[in-house]
Design an enzyme around this catalytic site. Structure first.
Site, mmCIF file in Angstrom:
data_model
loop_
_atom_site.group_PDB
_atom_site.id
_atom_site.type_symbol
_atom_site.label_atom_id
_atom_site.label_comp_id
_atom_site.label_asym_id
_atom_site.label_seq_id
_atom_site.Cartn_x
_atom_site.Cartn_y
_atom_site.Cartn_z
ATOM 1 N N CYS A 166 -0.494 15.541 -6.312
ATOM 2 C CA CYS A 166 -1.491 14.542 -6.714
ATOM 3 C C CYS A 166 -2.905 14.811 -6.215
ATOM 4 O O CYS A 166 -3.810 14.029 -6.486
ATOM 5 C CB CYS A 166 -1.027 13.165 -6.264
ATOM 6 S SG CYS A 166 0.616 12.753 -6.877
ATOM 7 N N HIS A 295 -7.165 6.215 -3.046
ATOM 8 C CA HIS A 295 -5.979 6.787 -3.684
ATOM 9 C C HIS A 295 -5.114 5.639 -4.191
ATOM 10 O O HIS A 295 -4.633 5.683 -5.320
ATOM 11 C CB HIS A 295 -5.222 7.667 -2.690
ATOM 12 C CG HIS A 295 -4.090 8.424 -3.288
ATOM 13 N ND1 HIS A 295 -4.238 9.224 -4.403
ATOM 14 C CD2 HIS A 295 -2.781 8.511 -2.925
ATOM 15 C CE1 HIS A 295 -3.067 9.771 -4.707
ATOM 16 N NE2 HIS A 295 -2.176 9.357 -3.833
ATOM 17 N N HIS A 329 -1.117 6.352 -12.335
ATOM 18 C CA HIS A 329 -1.277 7.481 -11.420
ATOM 19 C C HIS A 329 -1.054 8.742 -12.243
ATOM 20 O O HIS A 329 0.066 9.054 -12.652
ATOM 21 C CB HIS A 329 -0.271 7.383 -10.286
ATOM 22 C CG HIS A 329 -0.468 8.410 -9.214
ATOM 23 N ND1 HIS A 329 -1.344 9.462 -9.345
ATOM 24 C CD2 HIS A 329 0.094 8.552 -7.973
ATOM 25 C CE1 HIS A 329 -1.311 10.216 -8.256
ATOM 26 N NE2 HIS A 329 -0.445 9.680 -7.405
#
Length: 401
Positions: A166, A295, A329
């Site tokens: 990620c 995040h 995400h």
């Protein structure tokens, strides 16, 4: 912000293009950010292998076709990438004319590449006994994305894919900066693309990390993430654009705490190091940061540790929000799409993005100041965080000069 003459040399952003659940056009993206509702977050849910459905962030606009000459790179991931790349094509062509095709590099991030196409090919094999004639394993290799971009734009500088889960498309900014400052390239196409696929959706569900509804970062009701798909790309150069104001990568920082293969360090030690490194790289202090794009995955562990790290580095005066309820995400593309969101905030003076689905704050997280809906950006520097499996952490600082 301090006088720019005291900063390390910034890396200028000459163009930005993106496509996600926010939308494709600037109008759609801005409407999603201002309304607090991601255009593609209420689309069709994704069906898992066990028959359950989960919310995802989908791109809802049509994707461009890829010419037959690129048939070996014909994947949905590359089509999504192309929808964003077309938005920066003029800037890329100008860079080629100015510097030469061999001086334009491609450094991009991905974690899924063409895996979804491989999954479709496997279904065909199970049904028909053979793979589709148009399928090639090369389509799902990670380097397919960088090869496609280099081939499409006919540039011959260094080209490769970074895949650190990620933080993939955040780490490309660090690599591009080193490439530019070393003199190995004069312009770099950076960004990332990831598309929805069974592998990642079922994998995250297996980790008990997928939300039962729409994700709610930093909320006392948070219970996991929504996976999304996105592509976002920028053209970077050390040469300042010919404009009164310029948006630039002011600083970047990273760390690798390697605390756990899938869980972050509970105190956010690696996250703190990445943010402090980014501030030092930019020559800025906590007082210079006007907004933090967290995040903010909406998992219990991430939000708890990230709030601690942000509080230790920036205190409780800087507004913080996560845009993942608006995009999902997007895994390897997360850093890039969130950098693109920061670019839109700086370029167009948009209010700070806050999801309308955000519920009451978790009283157990550190006392950071969560942004409020309609709040304006009061300053010229934004810090954006991306934290990945294995403790691979990246923080970027974008700003207006």
């Amino acid at each position: 912000m301090k006088d720019s003459t005291h900063h390390p040399q910034p890396v200028y952003i000459h163009a930005c293009g993106s496509h996600s659940a926010l939308g494709l056009t600037h109008d759609d993206i801005h409407h999603s950010l201002i309304s607090g509702i991601g255009k593609g977050m209420s689309g069709a849910p994704f069906t898992l292998s066990n028959g359950l459905t989960v919310n995802v962030g989908r791109v809802t606009d049509a994707l461009p076709d890829i010419a037959d000459s690129f048939s070996h790179q014909q994947t949905r991931n590359n089509r999504l990438a192309l929808s964003a790349l077309l938005q920066i094509s003029d800037a890329v062509e100008q860079a080629k004319a100015t510097y030469g095709a061999d001086r334009v590099a491609v450094i991009v991030g991905s974690s899924t590449s063409g895996i979804a196409d491989g999954e479709d090919a496997l279904k065909s094999y199970q049904a028909e006994g053979e793979l589709p004639s148009e399928y090639s394993y090369y389509q799902q290799q990670l380097n397919n994305l960088s090869d496609f971009i280099a081939d499409y734009f006919d540039v011959t500088g260094p080209a490769y894919v970074v895949s650190t889960a990620c933080s993939s498309s955040g780490r490309v900014f660090l690599s591009a900066k080193r490439l530019l400052r070393s003199g190995l390239a004069d312009a770099v196409i950076v960004g990332g693309a990831d598309t929805l696929c069974n592998l990642t959706l079922n994998g995250f569900f297996g980790l008990d990390s997928v939300s039962s509804g729409l994700c709610k970062p930093f909320s006392d009701e948070r219970d996991g993430i929504n996976i999304g798909e996105a592509a976002a790309f920028m053209l970077l150069s050390l040469e300042r654009p010919d404009a009164p104001e310029a948006i630039a990568l002011l600083g970047s920082g990273d760390s690798s705490d390697a605390h756990h293969i899938s869980a972050p360090h509970p105190e956010g030690l690696g996250a703190e190091v990445a943010m402090r490194n980014a501030l030092a790289d930019a020559g800025l202090t906590a007082a210079d940061i006007a907004y933090v794009n967290a995040h903010g995955t909406s998992t219990p562990l991430n939000d708890a540790m990230e709030s601690k790290a942000i509080f230790r580095v920036l205190g409780d005066n800087v507004p913080v929000s996560s845009t993942k309820p608006l995009t999902g995400h997007t895994l390897g593309a997360a850093s890039a799409i969130e950098a693109a969101i920061c670019w839109h905030l700086l370029s167009h003076g948009l209010p700070l993005p806050v999801s309308i689905h955000q519920q009451s704050r978790d009283p157990e997280i550190a006392p950071i100041r969560l942004a409020t809906r309609g709040e304006s950006l009061k300053g010229h520097a934004i810090l954006s965080n991306s934290f990945a499996f294995g403790g691979n952490n990246v923080s970027l600082i974008l700003g207006k000069l």
